[in-house]
Design a protein around this motif. Structure first.
Motif, PDB file in Angstrom:
ATOM      1  N   GLU A 125       1.214  -0.772   0.193  1.00 33.12           N
ATOM      2  CA  GLU A 125       0.321   0.015   0.218  1.00 33.12           C
ATOM      3  C   GLU A 125       1.101   1.117  -0.016  1.00 33.12           C
ATOM      4  O   GLU A 125       1.056   2.427  -0.638  1.00 33.12           O
ATOM      5  N   ARG A 126       2.021   1.386   0.151  1.00 35.17           N
ATOM      6  CA  ARG A 126       2.636   2.439   0.496  1.00 35.17           C
ATOM      7  C   ARG A 126       3.248   3.248  -1.240  1.00 35.17           C
ATOM      8  O   ARG A 126       4.368   3.232  -1.079  1.00 35.17           O
ATOM      9  N   LEU A 127       3.013   2.262  -2.039  1.00 34.59           N
ATOM     10  CA  LEU A 127       3.672   2.615  -3.414  1.00 34.59           C
ATOM     11  C   LEU A 127       2.123   3.528  -4.026  1.00 34.59           C
ATOM     12  O   LEU A 127       2.422   3.609  -5.334  1.00 34.59           O
ATOM     13  N   ARG A 128       0.576   3.096  -3.275  1.00 32.82           N
ATOM     14  CA  ARG A 128      -0.431   3.577  -3.768  1.00 32.82           C
ATOM     15  C   ARG A 128      -0.396   5.532  -4.689  1.00 32.82           C
ATOM     16  O   ARG A 128      -0.003   5.401  -5.534  1.00 32.82           O
ATOM     17  N   PRO A 129       0.518   5.901  -3.390  1.00 35.00           N
ATOM     18  CA  PRO A 129       0.540   7.630  -3.147  1.00 35.00           C
ATOM     19  C   PRO A 129       1.419   8.266  -4.287  1.00 35.00           C
ATOM     20  O   PRO A 129       1.196   9.313  -5.021  1.00 35.00           O
ATOM     21  N   LEU A 130       2.309   6.524  -4.345  1.00 34.09           N
ATOM     22  CA  LEU A 130       3.349   7.088  -5.441  1.00 34.09           C
ATOM     23  C   LEU A 130       3.049   6.900  -7.319  1.00 34.09           C
ATOM     24  O   LEU A 130       3.733   7.095  -8.289  1.00 34.09           O
ATOM     25  N   MET A 131       1.809   6.219  -7.502  1.00 31.55           N
ATOM     26  CA  MET A 131       1.346   5.241  -9.141  1.00 31.55           C
ATOM     27  C   MET A 131       0.308   6.481  -8.905  1.00 31.55           C
ATOM     28  O   MET A 131       0.181   6.721 -10.371  1.00 31.55           O
ATOM     29  N   ASN A 132       0.136   7.677  -8.366  1.00 36.96           N
ATOM     30  CA  ASN A 132      -1.088   8.783  -8.604  1.00 36.96           C
ATOM     31  C   ASN A 132      -2.066   7.546  -8.829  1.00 36.96           C
ATOM     32  O   ASN A 132      -2.979   8.027  -9.916  1.00 36.96           O
ATOM     33  N   VAL A 133      -2.833   6.981  -8.236  1.00 38.25           N
ATOM     34  CA  VAL A 133      -4.176   5.780  -8.373  1.00 38.25           C
ATOM     35  C   VAL A 133      -5.456   7.045  -8.349  1.00 38.25           C
ATOM     36  O   VAL A 133      -5.241   8.152  -8.035  1.00 38.25           O
ATOM     37  N   GLY A 134      -5.827   7.096  -9.555  1.00 39.86           N
ATOM     38  CA  GLY A 134      -7.752   7.792  -9.628  1.00 39.86           C
ATOM     39  C   GLY A 134      -6.450   8.913 -11.001  1.00 39.86           C
ATOM     40  O   GLY A 134      -7.653  10.186 -10.867  1.00 39.86           O
ATOM     41  N   GLY A 135      -5.353   8.774 -11.468  1.00 36.93           N
ATOM     42  CA  GLY A 135      -5.251  10.365 -12.094  1.00 36.93           C
ATOM     43  C   GLY A 135      -5.533   9.774 -13.186  1.00 36.93           C
ATOM     44  O   GLY A 135      -4.464  10.316 -14.006  1.00 36.93           O
ATOM     45  N   GLY A 136      -5.769   8.985 -14.018  1.00 33.24           N
ATOM     46  CA  GLY A 136      -6.623   8.921 -15.283  1.00 33.24           C
ATOM     47  C   GLY A 136      -5.044   8.237 -16.208  1.00 33.24           C
ATOM     48  O   GLY A 136      -4.405   7.652 -16.078  1.00 33.24           O
ATOM     49  N   LEU A 137      -4.756   8.983 -17.326  1.00 33.46           N
ATOM     50  CA  LEU A 137      -3.657   8.746 -18.297  1.00 33.46           C
ATOM     51  C   LEU A 137      -1.888   8.614 -17.121  1.00 33.46           C
ATOM     52  O   LEU A 137      -0.929   8.836 -18.168  1.00 33.46           O
ATOM     53  N   LYS A 138      -2.333   9.538 -16.388  1.00 42.10           N
ATOM     54  CA  LYS A 138      -1.774  10.028 -15.432  1.00 42.10           C
ATOM     55  C   LYS A 138      -1.138   8.931 -14.179  1.00 42.10           C
ATOM     56  O   LYS A 138       0.309   8.916 -13.966  1.00 42.10           O
ATOM     57  N   GLN A 139      -1.942   8.037 -13.851  1.00 41.33           N
ATOM     58  CA  GLN A 139      -1.702   6.867 -13.334  1.00 41.33           C
ATOM     59  C   GLN A 139      -0.744   6.121 -14.113  1.00 41.33           C
ATOM     60  O   GLN A 139      -0.188   5.643 -15.096  1.00 41.33           O
ATOM     61  N   THR A 140      -0.050   5.438 -13.296  1.00 43.36           N
ATOM     62  CA  THR A 140       0.938   4.344 -12.968  1.00 43.36           C
ATOM     63  C   THR A 140       0.263   3.153 -14.196  1.00 43.36           C
ATOM     64  O   THR A 140      -0.781   2.799 -13.883  1.00 43.36           O
ATOM     65  N   GLN A 141       1.220   2.828 -14.731  1.00 43.97           N
ATOM     66  CA  GLN A 141       0.493   1.398 -15.821  1.00 43.97           C
ATOM     67  C   GLN A 141       1.709   0.837 -14.939  1.00 43.97           C
ATOM     68  O   GLN A 141       2.475   0.427 -15.610  1.00 43.97           O
ATOM     69  N   VAL A 142       0.208  -0.520 -15.038  1.00 43.35           N
ATOM     70  CA  VAL A 142       1.028  -1.989 -14.837  1.00 43.35           C
ATOM     71  C   VAL A 142       0.412  -2.907 -15.672  1.00 43.35           C
ATOM     72  O   VAL A 142       1.135  -4.007 -15.301  1.00 43.35           O
ATOM     73  N   THR A 143       0.035  -2.950 -16.226  1.00 42.76           N
ATOM     74  CA  THR A 143      -0.552  -3.681 -17.303  1.00 42.76           C
ATOM     75  C   THR A 143      -1.258  -2.745 -18.895  1.00 42.76           C
ATOM     76  O   THR A 143      -1.555  -2.020 -18.087  1.00 42.76           O
ATOM     77  N   ALA A 144      -1.466  -3.336 -19.647  1.00 41.86           N
ATOM     78  CA  ALA A 144      -2.277  -3.211 -20.999  1.00 41.86           C
ATOM     79  C   ALA A 144      -3.166  -2.847 -21.126  1.00 41.86           C
ATOM     80  O   ALA A 144      -3.973  -2.088 -21.714  1.00 41.86           O
ATOM     81  N   ASP A 145      -4.311  -3.836 -19.825  1.00 44.43           N
ATOM     82  CA  ASP A 145      -5.456  -3.957 -20.491  1.00 44.43           C
ATOM     83  C   ASP A 145      -6.501  -2.548 -19.956  1.00 44.43           C
ATOM     84  O   ASP A 145      -7.232  -2.115 -21.199  1.00 44.43           O
ATOM     85  N   ASP A 146      -6.261  -2.562 -19.092  1.00 44.21           N
ATOM     86  CA  ASP A 146      -7.361  -1.387 -18.535  1.00 44.21           C
ATOM     87  C   ASP A 146      -7.051  -0.470 -17.324  1.00 44.21           C
ATOM     88  O   ASP A 146      -5.622  -0.506 -16.937  1.00 44.21           O
ATOM     89  N   PRO A 147      -5.849   1.363 -18.334  1.00 49.03           N
ATOM     90  CA  PRO A 147      -5.498   2.227 -17.762  1.00 49.03           C
ATOM     91  C   PRO A 147      -5.706   2.349 -16.230  1.00 49.03           C
ATOM     92  O   PRO A 147      -5.198   3.599 -15.733  1.00 49.03           O
ATOM     93  N   GLY A 148      -7.108   2.299 -16.167  1.00 45.27           N
ATOM     94  CA  GLY A 148      -8.093   2.367 -14.821  1.00 45.27           C
ATOM     95  C   GLY A 148      -8.817   1.776 -13.855  1.00 45.27           C
ATOM     96  O   GLY A 148      -8.690   2.320 -12.644  1.00 45.27           O
ATOM     97  N   GLU A 149      -7.193   0.691 -14.107  1.00 44.15           N
ATOM     98  CA  GLU A 149      -7.695  -0.789 -12.709  1.00 44.15           C
ATOM     99  C   GLU A 149      -7.397  -0.226 -11.974  1.00 44.15           C
ATOM    100  O   GLU A 149      -6.090   1.255 -12.175  1.00 44.15           O
TER     101      GLU A 149
END
Length: 253
Positions: free
Chosen positions: A128-152
């Motif tokens: 969970e300490r990675l969450r604030p670093l990944m800009n979760v909920g930031g749309g296209l600026k959110q950290t991509q972890v898969t190519a399937d769903d950028p909003g996951e």
């Protein structure tokens, strides 16, 4: 028959002379024959010895002269060096826009700060300490972890990808990746990014021995063999933009 003394003396002398003559005719030639057979003339023996010595020395002289014939074929060093130079030039042209770095101080300050934060979060063992670093909920600026769903939710996805129920494995992989050198890709372009590990931007088949050591801190020898067959690095990688945004943490090509 009666022999007078004078006649006896004459007969004895005649007999002695005949014996001496007989012995002389048979014994004298023998020493000459034995000497000539057992002791050949000295000049002939010396000449034979010299001939034998010259015959024995000839191969040695040829061996010493043999290196002078090497100029018929090229020596291996110049050929190898030439090939290495050509390969280096080809790699340089292919990676013209890629810079490989091993000193984090050469990265921009925002990149350095985010890397430090990622390392600290991964080392804590708390996904969970990675969450604030990944800009979760930031749309296209959110950290991509898969190519399937950028909003996951990237944290949930990483949790599911980890081989253990707490996400420790994925954090360990992340920590190992951020401990390697990195590549500066696309300098001066909109896609400029700093990528960990650096060999994600290298030809996997031409890695040096120290680079293979770096790689096998992250993957197994079997993984490396698969990468060679695949044609490139296909494990996890991290990308950070020059302004300090965590762009991706993905696996694959």
């Amino acid at each position: 028959m009666r022999i007078f003394p004078g006649n006896a003396l004459s007969c004895s002398i005649a007999s002695l002379a005949a014996v001496t003559l007989l012995l002389g005719s048979t014994a004298l030639p023998l020493p000459a024959l034995a000497f000539s057979q057992l002791n050949p003339p000295a000049p002939q023996a010396k000449g034979a010895a010299r001939s034998t010595q010259q015959k024995n020395e000839k191969p040695i002289e040829q061996a010493l002269e043999a290196p002078s014939n090497n100029n018929v074929l090229p020596t291996p060093d110049p050929l190898i060096n030439k090939q290495a130079s050509q390969s280096s030039g080809d790699a340089s042209n292919a990676n013209k826009s890629v810079e490989f770095l091993f000193d984090i101080d050469k990265a921009p300050e925002p990149v350095k700060k985010l890397r430090t934060a990622i390392v600290e979060a991964a080392a804590s063992g708390d996904l969970e300490r990675l969450r604030p670093l990944m800009n979760v909920g930031g749309g296209l600026k959110q950290t991509q972890v898969t190519a399937d769903d950028p909003g996951e939710d990237p944290i949930k996805t990483l949790h599911d990808l980890s081989g253990d129920p707490d996400g420790i494995e994925i954090l360990s992989i992340l920590l190992d990746i951020m401990s390697t050198g990195f590549a500066h890709v696309g300098q001066g372009t909109p896609d400029e990014v700093y990528v960990w590990p650096y060999f994600a931007q290298k030809d996997i088949k031409t890695l040096s021995t120290p680079e293979k050591v770096d790689l096998m801190r992250i993957v197994t020898a079997g993984d490396y063999a698969d990468m060679q067959e695949f044609g490139g690095y296909n494990f996890y990688r991290v990308g950070i933009t020059p302004d300090g945004r965590w762009k991706f943490f993905t696996s694959g090509e």
